[in-house]
Write a protein that holds these residues in place. Sequence first.
Motif, PDB file in Angstrom:
ATOM      1  N   LEU A 120       0.672  -1.094   0.014  1.00  0.00           N
ATOM      2  CA  LEU A 120      -0.156   0.041  -0.050  1.00  0.00           C
ATOM      3  C   LEU A 120       0.745   1.423  -0.054  1.00  0.00           C
ATOM      4  N   GLN A 121       2.094   1.158   0.434  1.00  0.00           N
ATOM      5  CA  GLN A 121       2.995   2.451   0.510  1.00  0.00           C
ATOM      6  C   GLN A 121       3.902   2.521  -0.805  1.00  0.00           C
ATOM      7  N   ILE A 122       4.035   1.636  -1.667  1.00  0.00           N
ATOM      8  CA  ILE A 122       4.817   1.893  -2.870  1.00  0.00           C
ATOM      9  C   ILE A 122       4.273   3.022  -3.615  1.00  0.00           C
ATOM     10  N   GLY A 123       3.078   3.280  -3.724  1.00  0.00           N
ATOM     11  CA  GLY A 123       2.527   4.518  -4.638  1.00  0.00           C
ATOM     12  C   GLY A 123       2.876   5.617  -4.089  1.00  0.00           C
ATOM     13  N   PRO A 124       2.405   5.932  -2.772  1.00  0.00           N
ATOM     14  CA  PRO A 124       2.949   7.078  -2.181  1.00  0.00           C
ATOM     15  C   PRO A 124       4.375   7.436  -2.122  1.00  0.00           C
ATOM     16  N   LEU A 125       5.106   6.360  -2.248  1.00  0.00           N
ATOM     17  CA  LEU A 125       6.707   6.623  -2.155  1.00  0.00           C
ATOM     18  C   LEU A 125       7.071   6.991  -3.135  1.00  0.00           C
ATOM     19  N   VAL A 126       6.309   6.861  -4.548  1.00  0.00           N
ATOM     20  CA  VAL A 126       6.845   7.598  -5.581  1.00  0.00           C
ATOM     21  C   VAL A 126       5.843   8.693  -6.246  1.00  0.00           C
ATOM     22  N   GLY A 127       4.908   9.053  -5.305  1.00  0.00           N
ATOM     23  CA  GLY A 127       4.238  10.359  -5.537  1.00  0.00           C
ATOM     24  C   GLY A 127       2.721  10.150  -6.087  1.00  0.00           C
ATOM     25  N   PHE A 128       2.205   8.771  -5.733  1.00  0.00           N
ATOM     26  CA  PHE A 128       0.892   8.538  -6.294  1.00  0.00           C
ATOM     27  C   PHE A 128       0.171   8.200  -5.003  1.00  0.00           C
ATOM     28  N   ASP A 129      -1.260   8.363  -4.935  1.00  0.00           N
ATOM     29  CA  ASP A 129      -2.208   7.731  -3.963  1.00  0.00           C
ATOM     30  C   ASP A 129      -2.331   6.348  -4.169  1.00  0.00           C
ATOM     31  N   SER A 130      -2.422   5.592  -3.430  1.00  0.00           N
ATOM     32  CA  SER A 130      -2.625   3.972  -3.471  1.00  0.00           C
ATOM     33  C   SER A 130      -3.859   3.433  -3.222  1.00  0.00           C
TER      34      SER A 130
ATOM     35  N   ALA B 219      -6.819   1.227  -1.774  1.00  0.00           N
ATOM     36  CA  ALA B 219      -7.041   0.827  -0.511  1.00  0.00           C
ATOM     37  C   ALA B 219      -7.006  -0.781  -0.154  1.00  0.00           C
ATOM     38  N   ARG B 220      -6.877  -1.501  -1.434  1.00  0.00           N
ATOM     39  CA  ARG B 220      -6.687  -2.900  -1.438  1.00  0.00           C
ATOM     40  C   ARG B 220      -5.487  -3.579  -1.876  1.00  0.00           C
ATOM     41  N   PRO B 221      -4.787  -4.545  -1.161  1.00  0.00           N
ATOM     42  CA  PRO B 221      -3.470  -4.774  -1.342  1.00  0.00           C
ATOM     43  C   PRO B 221      -3.347  -5.284  -2.849  1.00  0.00           C
ATOM     44  N   LEU B 222      -4.507  -6.058  -3.256  1.00  0.00           N
ATOM     45  CA  LEU B 222      -4.479  -6.489  -4.682  1.00  0.00           C
ATOM     46  C   LEU B 222      -4.558  -5.594  -5.765  1.00  0.00           C
ATOM     47  N   LEU B 223      -5.089  -4.617  -5.567  1.00  0.00           N
ATOM     48  CA  LEU B 223      -5.109  -3.450  -6.608  1.00  0.00           C
ATOM     49  C   LEU B 223      -3.877  -2.865  -6.332  1.00  0.00           C
ATOM     50  N   ALA B 224      -3.272  -2.605  -5.322  1.00  0.00           N
ATOM     51  CA  ALA B 224      -2.177  -1.743  -4.975  1.00  0.00           C
ATOM     52  C   ALA B 224      -1.028  -2.510  -5.830  1.00  0.00           C
ATOM     53  N   MET B 225      -1.062  -3.855  -5.694  1.00  0.00           N
ATOM     54  CA  MET B 225      -0.069  -4.754  -6.635  1.00  0.00           C
ATOM     55  C   MET B 225      -0.148  -4.764  -8.086  1.00  0.00           C
ATOM     56  N   GLN B 226      -1.378  -4.684  -8.471  1.00  0.00           N
ATOM     57  CA  GLN B 226      -1.676  -4.554  -9.955  1.00  0.00           C
ATOM     58  C   GLN B 226      -1.504  -3.267 -10.421  1.00  0.00           C
ATOM     59  N   ALA B 227      -1.142  -2.115  -9.560  1.00  0.00           N
ATOM     60  CA  ALA B 227      -0.990  -0.673  -9.777  1.00  0.00           C
ATOM     61  C   ALA B 227       0.575  -0.556  -9.868  1.00  0.00           C
ATOM     62  N   ILE B 228       1.290  -1.391  -9.266  1.00  0.00           N
ATOM     63  CA  ILE B 228       2.845  -1.239  -9.067  1.00  0.00           C
ATOM     64  C   ILE B 228       3.486  -0.678 -10.553  1.00  0.00           C
ATOM     65  N   PRO B 229       3.338  -1.704 -11.554  1.00  0.00           N
ATOM     66  CA  PRO B 229       4.007  -1.170 -12.840  1.00  0.00           C
ATOM     67  C   PRO B 229       3.606   0.303 -13.301  1.00  0.00           C
ATOM     68  N   ASP B 230       2.517   0.611 -13.273  1.00  0.00           N
ATOM     69  CA  ASP B 230       2.046   1.854 -13.645  1.00  0.00           C
ATOM     70  C   ASP B 230       2.731   3.132 -12.725  1.00  0.00           C
ATOM     71  N   PHE B 231       2.907   2.623 -11.452  1.00  0.00           N
ATOM     72  CA  PHE B 231       3.566   3.734 -10.560  1.00  0.00           C
ATOM     73  C   PHE B 231       4.925   3.647 -10.864  1.00  0.00           C
ATOM     74  N   LEU B 232       5.741   2.775 -11.360  1.00  0.00           N
ATOM     75  CA  LEU B 232       7.123   2.722 -11.620  1.00  0.00           C
ATOM     76  C   LEU B 232       7.471   3.203 -12.825  1.00  0.00           C
ATOM     77  N   SER B 233       6.416   3.125 -13.607  1.00  0.00           N
ATOM     78  CA  SER B 233       6.747   3.716 -15.053  1.00  0.00           C
ATOM     79  C   SER B 233       6.283   5.372 -15.242  1.00  0.00           C
TER      80      SER B 233
END
Length: 557
Positions: free
Chosen positions: A143-153, A155-169
């Motif tokens: 849940l904190q990977i998104g906020p770490l790089v400037g995005f809101d995360s 609320a669900r861990p599975l959704l947060a996991m799926q969003a990681i590639p988008d956050f990092l790109s």
Amino acid sequence: MPLVNGFHLRNLQGDIYGGLTAAVVALPLALAMGVSSGAGPIAGIYGAIFVGFFAALFGGTPAQVSGPTGPMTVVMAMIFTQYTGMFPDNPAHGAALAFGVVVLGGVFQIIFGLLRVGKFIELVPHPVISGFMSGIGVIIILLQIGPLVGFDSPARPLLAMQAIPDFLSNIQPDAATLGLLTLIVVYTVPAFLPQLNKLIPAPLIALILGTTAVWFLFPGSSAPLLGEIPTGIPTLQIPAFDLLLLPGMIKSALTLAALGAIDSLLTSLVADNITRGYHKSDRELIGQGIGNTVAGFFGGLPGAGATMRTVVNIKAGGRTPISGALHSLILLGCILGAGGLASHIPKAVLAGILIKVGTDIIDWDYFKRLRQVPLSGIVKMLVVLLLTVFVDLMIAVATGMVMASMLFMKEMVDLQLKSISTITDPDQTETPLSDEEKLIIKAARGDILLYHLAGPMSFGAAKEMSRRLAQFDQYRALVLDLSDVAKVDFTSSRALDDMIFNAQSTGRQVFLVGGRPQVYEMLQKQGVLGRLNEGHQHNRRLSALQHAAASIGIPAG
């Protein structure tokens, strides 16, 4: 000079330093958890103030410091998102419902304490706790990977996991830089500068450096900040309850209550180990419940005994509830005087602090011992971990408890079955027999079957008891030896009744040997003793064997 609830003025100096140190550690964590929950940074501070103060005042672990914790924040984030999402046009009502859940959770914890549930929570096996806590740690990190790089995360861990590639790109450079700086500080300072970490905890160093960097290194930075934080005395906020939503609110409240109870009592055990003291588990649940109930009325996050803050408090000299209560009052002073400064804290810094919290929650010690851990323990831990991350926290704990109970029952049944001996040849058994008993069994040449049981007989072993006896059909007299049986339950007593009935229905003589009053009481209550012929109930095995031999015409001597 003793006061109330374990307060002692003789340790006042240590308690003051412990409370001050715990507050320094708690400040950045409470802010970070408030943001992570969705309720806002001030909710984290209010949770630390009210749960910390009232749990110290009424709880049962003198040196414990309470406040928002990683597990409780994860659950609260889900609850807050759920209820505010139900009312997009009126988020204040959704928030009031979420804090209504917090109030109900506190009430349930008080009820747990009054019902003395604390001792049962301590029965949760370690693999279940390990998998659960590690799962919570993984959730926090995701849940904190998104906020770490400037995005809101999400609320669900599975959704947060799926969003990681988008956050990092699409990394926000300023936020990522601040987040990286925070990670470097919180991981390297405790490892390489332990003396500095004792003086100023690494999360606070990261908070100061990150906030200062925004002012001087990144003026006009686009890194998301906390924004305005309310200052002044916390005001009463009436929580909301909805009859139509009440079943779901109760379920969520029970989740909070159970999780808070487990989290707090685990920390109580840690405090006991350090202080060599003993906590009062039911009283601790009542104290935590009062704290969470009050926090809900002031818009504060639910909390529990916080391991890191408790350990810091104890090592700094805190030994009585004064330290926990003082830590809350210091935090109250902080928001009264420094709320404006806190509004400039970057969210990426708080995300980095929480990622360290997540990695600390993961039970690395259990993973290091996997080669020495039984396979059943590894399976339980992994199942609970995966269910915690991807399904539901309480389903994970409930599944782990069911698995642990079933495996434990299987082990107990195996031990019970090992104690069963079917003896027709005295030279082929490990059951100790007297010389006279051996002579009688030898003389019978298989016509007497001595069926010896030992230990507690439970429902799990009942069917196998009957099955083993059914394998013998050449005997003429059966001696059921219960002299070493400590207890029988209803199911095993019915199995004994069936064994006696089946033997008698084929014309065999049945004799019973026993000695323990509780065993006879159960057999009498279930009508088992009533099936025996007169004189077929004996207190000594030799007497039963002698009568069995006489009943089938074999000389006893």
